[in-house]
Design a protein around this motif. Structure first.
Motif, PDB file in Angstrom:
ATOM      1  N   PRO A  21       0.833  -0.900  -0.020  1.00 21.94           N
ATOM      2  CA  PRO A  21      -0.153  -0.521   0.184  1.00 21.94           C
ATOM      3  C   PRO A  21       0.725   0.975  -0.063  1.00 21.94           C
ATOM      4  N   LEU A  22       2.069   1.924   0.615  1.00 17.07           N
ATOM      5  CA  LEU A  22       2.608   2.017   0.264  1.00 17.07           C
ATOM      6  C   LEU A  22       3.993   2.229  -1.081  1.00 17.07           C
ATOM      7  N   GLY A  23       3.412   1.209  -1.469  1.00 17.73           N
ATOM      8  CA  GLY A  23       4.986   0.872  -2.740  1.00 17.73           C
ATOM      9  C   GLY A  23       5.914  -0.145  -2.960  1.00 17.73           C
ATOM     10  N   GLY A  24       5.999  -0.948  -1.674  1.00 15.48           N
ATOM     11  CA  GLY A  24       7.015  -1.732  -1.831  1.00 15.48           C
ATOM     12  C   GLY A  24       8.258  -1.147  -1.634  1.00 15.48           C
ATOM     13  N   SER A  25       8.879  -1.988  -2.550  1.00 15.18           N
ATOM     14  CA  SER A  25      10.337  -1.611  -2.854  1.00 15.18           C
ATOM     15  C   SER A  25      11.080  -0.472  -4.035  1.00 15.18           C
ATOM     16  N   LYS A  26       9.276  -0.768  -4.532  1.00 19.33           N
ATOM     17  CA  LYS A  26       9.525   0.851  -5.609  1.00 19.33           C
ATOM     18  C   LYS A  26       8.935   2.252  -4.802  1.00 19.33           C
ATOM     19  N   GLY A  27       8.787   2.019  -3.701  1.00 21.92           N
ATOM     20  CA  GLY A  27       8.304   3.693  -2.718  1.00 21.92           C
ATOM     21  C   GLY A  27       6.962   4.472  -3.953  1.00 21.92           C
ATOM     22  N   ILE A  28       6.984   5.506  -3.485  1.00 23.56           N
ATOM     23  CA  ILE A  28       6.064   6.192  -4.123  1.00 23.56           C
ATOM     24  C   ILE A  28       6.617   7.456  -4.954  1.00 23.56           C
ATOM     25  N   MET A  29       6.188   7.340  -5.756  1.00 20.81           N
ATOM     26  CA  MET A  29       6.515   8.151  -6.837  1.00 20.81           C
ATOM     27  C   MET A  29       5.231   9.764  -7.351  1.00 20.81           C
ATOM     28  N   SER A  30       5.444  10.542  -8.170  1.00 16.85           N
ATOM     29  CA  SER A  30       5.518  11.706  -8.586  1.00 16.85           C
ATOM     30  C   SER A  30       4.847  12.287  -7.878  1.00 16.85           C
ATOM     31  N   ILE A  31       5.317  12.337  -6.556  1.00 14.84           N
ATOM     32  CA  ILE A  31       4.568  13.256  -5.264  1.00 14.84           C
ATOM     33  C   ILE A  31       4.865  14.634  -5.601  1.00 14.84           C
ATOM     34  N   PRO A  32       3.674  14.998  -5.818  1.00 11.01           N
ATOM     35  CA  PRO A  32       3.444  16.787  -6.256  1.00 11.01           C
ATOM     36  C   PRO A  32       4.130  17.508  -5.903  1.00 11.01           C
ATOM     37  N   HIS A  33       4.916  18.909  -7.031  1.00 10.67           N
ATOM     38  CA  HIS A  33       5.932  19.480  -5.966  1.00 10.67           C
ATOM     39  C   HIS A  33       4.610  20.629  -5.892  1.00 10.67           C
ATOM     40  N   PRO A  34       5.324  21.407  -4.174  1.00 10.82           N
ATOM     41  CA  PRO A  34       3.886  22.876  -3.949  1.00 10.82           C
ATOM     42  C   PRO A  34       4.517  23.715  -4.572  1.00 10.82           C
ATOM     43  N   PHE A  35       5.484  23.971  -5.820  1.00  7.28           N
ATOM     44  CA  PHE A  35       5.535  24.543  -7.011  1.00  7.28           C
ATOM     45  C   PHE A  35       5.679  24.526  -7.922  1.00  7.28           C
ATOM     46  N   ALA A  36       4.950  23.222  -8.520  1.00 10.76           N
ATOM     47  CA  ALA A  36       4.664  22.614  -9.850  1.00 10.76           C
ATOM     48  C   ALA A  36       4.544  23.427 -10.666  1.00 10.76           C
ATOM     49  N   TRP A  37       3.566  24.644 -10.706  1.00  7.82           N
ATOM     50  CA  TRP A  37       2.810  25.422 -11.280  1.00  7.82           C
ATOM     51  C   TRP A  37       3.680  26.115 -11.634  1.00  7.82           C
ATOM     52  N   VAL A  38       4.631  26.638 -11.123  1.00  3.76           N
ATOM     53  CA  VAL A  38       6.082  28.155 -11.700  1.00  3.76           C
ATOM     54  C   VAL A  38       6.599  26.990 -12.852  1.00  3.76           C
TER      55      VAL A  38
END
Length: 348
Positions: A145-162
């Motif tokens: 549920p937390l991605g296992g060995s692959k982890g978590i990807m594509s975490i939205p950057h707080p300033f992705a809109w810049v």
């Protein structure tokens, strides 16, 4: 050609993140005498709390059914990247919510862990926390549920809109340095407070502190709550900076890197924590930027960094065992009054 601006932004960002870890660890171990070899546990816990909260809530609040589109599938990863550029309020709001939640959860876990480590005695506190951190990493590797060995990807950057990547990195740097300044301010106040003086008494002679009526277990629990909470926030900053995390980032070596920083800078000295973090992260970023330019592929930059930092620690311990900056005097109103009286007696 080395990108000087990119290098400075990268170095200062890592300095801010590791500075928070170093200050909190120095308060735990250098000021309070709690040998914490499991700092990476709270660091990783904060990172995963922030990452999981953000990717799931981002999809849910954007009207996406997470039972059909998982944040760990290709479709979910691509969708997160697209949505992040269109929701500035949500981007920043989730960062702030992640920081608060990570502080509370990591702090509470640190508080609860203080009870079993008190039972094992001071000699085994560090190893108990070290084992807890390694168990957490192994758990993450197998928890799907937390991605296992692959982890978590594509975490939205707080300033992705810049749109400008340099400006985006610079804005995030201001956030990191702002939180570093807050960390320094909080621990500086604690350091010079009656609580700070009591903690130094516990560090120097725990039995004497007990005999004087100090509740040592409660004090250690409080220290672990505060220090672990700030480590959790540092983990959130790392997760948003990388935009992806996996269990292999949070290995025990991270804890000992932070220990190297406070040994270099000076145990019990907050400014020394920042100095040690600056030296260590400068080595790290220089090697990361320079070795590809020089075409060095035979020796990993990690080994070069480990050798240089280890050599520097040996030199410091041989010629200045208290660290580059030794523990300073306590800045209290009573001490200032005493200094003024001494000056008045000498002048009179």
């Amino acid at each position: 050609m080395i990108d000087v601006v990119g290098f400075l932004i990268s170095w200062l960002t890592f300095l801010g993140i590791y500075g928070i870890l170093a200050i909190s660890l120095n308060f735990e171990s250098g000021t309070s005498g709690v040998t914490n070899f499991g700092k990476v546990f709270f660091y990783g816990l904060g990172a995963y709390i922030g990452a999981a909260l953000t990717v799931y809530l981002f999809l849910l609040l954007s009207g996406v059914d997470t039972s059909k589109v998982s944040p760990f599938d290709i479709e979910g990863i691509v969708l997160l990247g697209e949505l992040a550029t269109k929701n500035p309020v949500l981007d920043i709001g989730l960062l702030l919510a992640s920081l608060v939640l990570a502080f509370l959860v990591a702090g509470i876990v640190g508080y609860l862990l203080s009870y079993p480590i008190i039972r094992v005695g001071p000699a085994f506190v560090g190893f108990t926390l070290l084992s807890t951190g390694e168990l957490f990493r192994i758990f993450l590797q197998h928890y799907e549920p937390l991605g296992g060995s692959k982890g978590i990807m594509s975490i939205p950057h707080p300033f992705a809109w810049v749109p400008n990547p340099t400006l985006r990195a610079l804005l995030y740097l201001f956030v990191v340095l702002g939180l570093l300044a807050l960390t320094y301010f909080v621990f500086r106040r604690l350091y010079n407070s009656p609580l700070g003086r009591t903690l130094r008494a516990v560090r120097d002679d725990e039995i004497a502190a007990l005999c004087l009526g100090k509740h040592v277990p409660r004090l250690k629990a409080m220290v672990l709550f505060i220090g672990s909470g700030f480590a959790g926030m540092a983990g959130v900053l790392l997760a948003f900076y990388y935009s992806s995390i996996n269990p292999d980032i949070f290995v025990p070596a991270v804890t000992f890197n932070v220990w190297a920083m406070i040994i270099l800078g000076g145990m019990g000295n907050l400014e020394g924590s920042l100095l040690g973090a600056a030296i260590f992260t400068l080595f790290d970023r220089l090697l990361a930027f320079v070795t590809p330019q020089l075409g060095i592929t035979i020796i990993s930059p990690d080994y070069i960094r480990g050798f240089l930092v280890g050599f520097l620690i040996v030199v410091v311990l041989l010629f200045r065992p208290q660290g580059i900056l030794k523990e300073g005097k306590i800045e209290t109103p009573a001490w200032k009054v005493y200094e003024e009286e001494v000056k008045g007696e000498k002048s009179g």
